[in-house]
Design a protein around this motif. Structure first.
Motif, PDB file in Angstrom:
ATOM      1  N   GLU A  65       0.834  -1.194   0.000  1.00 35.01           N
ATOM      2  CA  GLU A  65       0.000   0.000   0.000  1.00 35.01           C
ATOM      3  C   GLU A  65       0.872   1.249   0.000  1.00 35.01           C
ATOM      4  O   GLU A  65       2.048   1.196   0.287  1.00 35.01           O
ATOM      5  CB  GLU A  65      -0.883   0.019   1.257  1.00 35.01           C
ATOM      6  CG  GLU A  65      -1.766  -1.196   1.401  1.00 35.01           C
ATOM      7  CD  GLU A  65      -3.002  -1.131   0.522  1.00 35.01           C
ATOM      8  OE1 GLU A  65      -3.739  -2.124   0.476  1.00 35.01           O
ATOM      9  OE2 GLU A  65      -3.220  -0.107  -0.136  1.00 35.01           O
ATOM     10  N   LYS A 111       2.482   4.465   1.519  1.00 33.46           N
ATOM     11  CA  LYS A 111       2.968   4.566   2.889  1.00 33.46           C
ATOM     12  C   LYS A 111       2.074   5.498   3.702  1.00 33.46           C
ATOM     13  O   LYS A 111       2.311   6.696   3.765  1.00 33.46           O
ATOM     14  CB  LYS A 111       4.420   5.040   2.905  1.00 33.46           C
ATOM     15  CG  LYS A 111       5.386   4.027   2.295  1.00 33.46           C
ATOM     16  CD  LYS A 111       5.695   2.903   3.291  1.00 33.46           C
ATOM     17  CE  LYS A 111       6.664   1.879   2.750  1.00 33.46           C
ATOM     18  NZ  LYS A 111       6.060   0.869   1.893  1.00 33.46           N
ATOM     19  N   SER A 112       1.036   4.960   4.288  1.00 32.87           N
ATOM     20  CA  SER A 112       0.149   5.779   5.106  1.00 32.87           C
ATOM     21  C   SER A 112       0.233   5.315   6.546  1.00 32.87           C
ATOM     22  O   SER A 112      -0.759   5.093   7.203  1.00 32.87           O
ATOM     23  CB  SER A 112      -1.279   5.659   4.587  1.00 32.87           C
ATOM     24  OG  SER A 112      -1.632   4.290   4.536  1.00 32.87           O
ATOM     25  N   GLU A 113       1.439   5.149   6.997  1.00 36.60           N
ATOM     26  CA  GLU A 113       1.651   4.646   8.343  1.00 36.60           C
ATOM     27  C   GLU A 113       1.387   5.749   9.346  1.00 36.60           C
ATOM     28  O   GLU A 113       1.663   6.918   9.109  1.00 36.60           O
ATOM     29  CB  GLU A 113       3.095   4.151   8.480  1.00 36.60           C
ATOM     30  CG  GLU A 113       3.362   3.433   9.774  1.00 36.60           C
ATOM     31  CD  GLU A 113       4.758   2.824   9.817  1.00 36.60           C
ATOM     32  OE1 GLU A 113       5.617   3.303   9.065  1.00 36.60           O
ATOM     33  OE2 GLU A 113       4.962   1.878  10.595  1.00 36.60           O
TER      34      GLU A 113
END
Lengths: 98, 252, 319
Positions: free
Chosen positions: A4, A6-8
């Motif tokens: 996915e 990078k929406s960490e």
């Protein structure tokens, strides 16, 4: 597996001052969406044994740290200012504890 | 029902609520959307288990037939359980779990605020201690309702759906039956019907902030006070009670 | 010699001197790239083990046979989650994110302790895990408290403090079972039969077959050899089993007066290899559970981030 975007959730450093403590100690880090969430998460993660009285959370990217290479110019000037150390002064016994 | 029977029943209701919800939260162990939340849910579960043990132990003493917390937890069949229907509903996804938690936490808080003033010292003590925990539970679940409601389109849809699916289980929380009335008269219990408008104000506020729509009051289900439960409870108990029932002579 | 090589050699020499002087290496200190990579691998796999380790015990949480046991088990599993979190945090100081570590775990690139690929089949398994698996982990962990990398050592100190009740909890369950009904005793013996050898495998290959050990010892990432730790564990555990009146499934097990240690049988390394490779009873389920939790929970994390972003924007606008 999904790669996915990078929406960490960002990383926060956690500092805790315990009941009998004098200052906040760094205990580790955790991930949270914002500071409020980090605070509640810190309570759940780092104070499960009643260790906390005061919790500080700081976004890891907001921490400004000295570099080990600075050690010379940053720290050494203090080493020869001995009068900053309490043991440098001799006190008369009558004064007691200071 | 004698006065003793009614006190026993009342304590059972309080204990069973906490136990069934605690059991449901235990199912999340190791499966939460993030590690931090796994710890949070387990914290809440542990708090609830602790409350359940205190209430069930007390209930057993009041009953006076030698049943302790485990005897009550592991050897009662469905018809003898007094937990709210809301709490035995399956976890579903995180939205369903948070919706269930939020509605109950908001009620639990008000109920225990009242119980902390109970004329029964022991009950008041348990309630006062638990109130500190429930204050945190309520904040935690309210925060999630807002995050999910005002988060992404997907989360908004899921939490709205969850709220709609659970709405009809809520009226039961505020019913007053003969036992509730007797406990209220004795100064032991709380007038939960009177809590409804306070609960409404609080819940409406959170739903609004979460950009969620309060469902219409178009359906309601009740029966737990008479031991009439949904089919979910049977499976929950079968799993929970298996070992002591399979090995009745064993001590654990 | 090239200036860069010379500088690198000087840094490496200074680094090694620091390690040998038992000084801690901290995140911003210079370190050999291989040291960093070895640590990332070891620490992240340690973290993965804690998280995956929640699952075999979680398997009995809803079926715990008393409210007290349920409470204690829940607290223990929660601790394990917490330990995983501390270790992920410590590993992130080396320049890898938690999400990257999860990607490695889910793709099979990173491993977790193979002991958790075994199933928990009866309640005594929960006792056996606490007594044996946690016992083995503790043996290893105490040594790691003196590891050269600061964040790892500090995480281990915190973990060791919390760990003490875990093993006791397990042994307490074993005692209750071993002193209980006939069926309970049989369950306890059955659990010991299934968990004994996999626990011994936890310490890793024999020293002679352990390629990376020497370098890790030099860097003080590893403080004691596999065989030494394994022997330490066996010596401590045999009397505990005797006290329970249970039989350790090893007919070569015998006290050796000359050595001052217990002799024990050969480990079946073929079983170990097979399970690590993916042929254990629970490999698929363990990994799937983690993938489901992480991927299945993405919408929740996305929602939290989206809300935080909106909130910040509203705040900025109002300012």
């Amino acid at each position: 597996m999904n790669i996915e975007t990078k929406s960490e959730l960002p990383l926060y450093e956690v500092f805790i001052r315990s009941k009998n403590g004098l200052d906040h100690k760094h205990v580790g880090s955790l991930h949270a969406a914002d500071a409020e969430m980090a605070l509640t998460n810190a309570r759940d993660v780092y104070t499960r044994r009643g260790e906390g009285v005061s919790i500080w959370v700081v976004k890891s990217t907001d921490i400004v740290a000295s570099s080990p290479e600075d050690r010379g110019s940053f720290y050494e000037p203090s080493d020869d200012k001995l009068y900053r150390h309490p043991t440098f002064f001799e006190l008369p016994d009558e004064v007691g504890h200071l | 029902m004698t006065d003793k029977d009614m006190r026993f029943d009342y304590l059972l209701r309080l204990g069973d609520n906490s136990l069934i919800l605690g059991q449901r939260l235990a199912e999340w162990c190791g499966h939460a959307p993030m590690l931090e939340e796994d710890l949070a849910l387990t914290n809440i579960g542990l708090d609830l288990l602790g409350q359940a043990r205190m209430f069930l132990s007390y209930a057993g003493e009041v009953e006076g037939k030698g049943r302790d917390e485990d005897r009550l937890a592991y050897f009662r069949d469905t018809k003898d359980w007094r937990n709210l229907l809301l709490l035995e509903q399956p976890n579903g996804d995180f939205a369903k779990t948070m919706a269930r938690q939020f509605f109950f936490d908001a009620f639990h808080y008000l109920q225990f605020e009242g119980l902390a003033r109970s004329s029964d010292d022991r009950l008041a003590g348990i309630a006062a201690k638990s109130l500190k925990e429930i204050t945190y539970h309520r904040r935690h679940s309210a925060d999630w309702i807002i995050r999910l409601g005002d988060g992404t389109d997907e989360s908004h849809e899921r939490i709205q759906g969850a709220i709609d699916d659970l709405w009809g289980y809520l009226p039961e929380m505020f019913d007053m039956d003969a036992v509730d009335d007797a406990m209220l008269t004795d100064g032991i219990g709380v007038d939960v019907a009177a809590l409804r408008p306070v609960w409404d104000d609080y819940v409406n506020g959170v739903l609004a902030e979460a950009t969620l729509i309060r469902p219409a009051d178009s359906w309601s289900v009740r029966g737990s006070r008479e031991g009439k439960h949904s089919e979910h409870l049977g499976y929950l108990l079968a799993e929970m009670q298996f070992l002591p029932r399979a090995y009745p002579d064993a001590k654990w | 010699m090239d200036v860069i090589d010379q500088e690198h050699d000087e840094l490496e020499t200074a680094f090694q001197a620091k390690v040998e002087a038992e000084q801690r290496i901290e995140p911003k200190d210079w370190m050999p790239e291989k040291y960093r990579q070895t640590l990332i691998r070891q620490m992240s796999q340690h973290a993965h083990s804690e998280i995956v380790g929640m699952l075999p015990e979680g398997n009995w949480l809803t079926r715990a046979p008393s409210l007290k046991r349920k409470t204690i088990l829940m607290a223990k599993i929660q601790d394990e989650g917490g330990h995983g979190l501390y270790l992920y945090s410590a590993t992130e100081t080396l320049g890898i994110s938690r999400d990257e570590m999860f990607e490695q775990l889910h793709s099979g690139k990173a491993k977790y302790s193979s002991i958790f690929n075994y199933p928990t089949l009866n309640w005594a398994d929960i006792g056996a895990i606490g007594w044996l698996v946690d016992g083995a982990a503790i043996t290893n962990q105490i040594a790691l408290c003196r590891c050269s990398y600061g964040p790892y050592a500090r995480a281990m100190i915190r973990i060791c403090k919390e760990e003490s009740f875990h093993q006791r909890q397990g042994y307490d369950i074993m005692m209750t079972m071993a002193q209980g009904t006939k069926e309970q005793r049989e369950m306890a013996q059955d659990a010991l039969n299934r968990w004994w050898w996999p626990t011994l495998m936890m310490f890793g290959p024999n020293d002679a077959n352990s390629a990376n050990s020497a370098q890790s010892m030099k860097w003080k990432i590893k403080r004691q050899s596999n065989d030494d730790l394994r022997q330490k564990f066996v010596d401590a555990t045999v009397p505990q089993a005797e006290f329970l009146g249970l039989t350790i499934p090893d007919d070569k097990l015998a006290w050796n007066d000359a050595r001052g240690h217990y002799d024990f049988g050969e480990i079946d390394w073929e079983e170990f290899k097979a399970v690590v490779k993916g042929n254990g009873l629970c490999n698929r389920e363990r990994l799937q559970a983690r993938v489901d939790a992480h991927d299945g929970g993405k919408w929740v994390r996305d929602a939290a981030l989206a809300y935080a972003t909106k909130k910040a924007a509203r705040k900025a606008k109002a300012a």
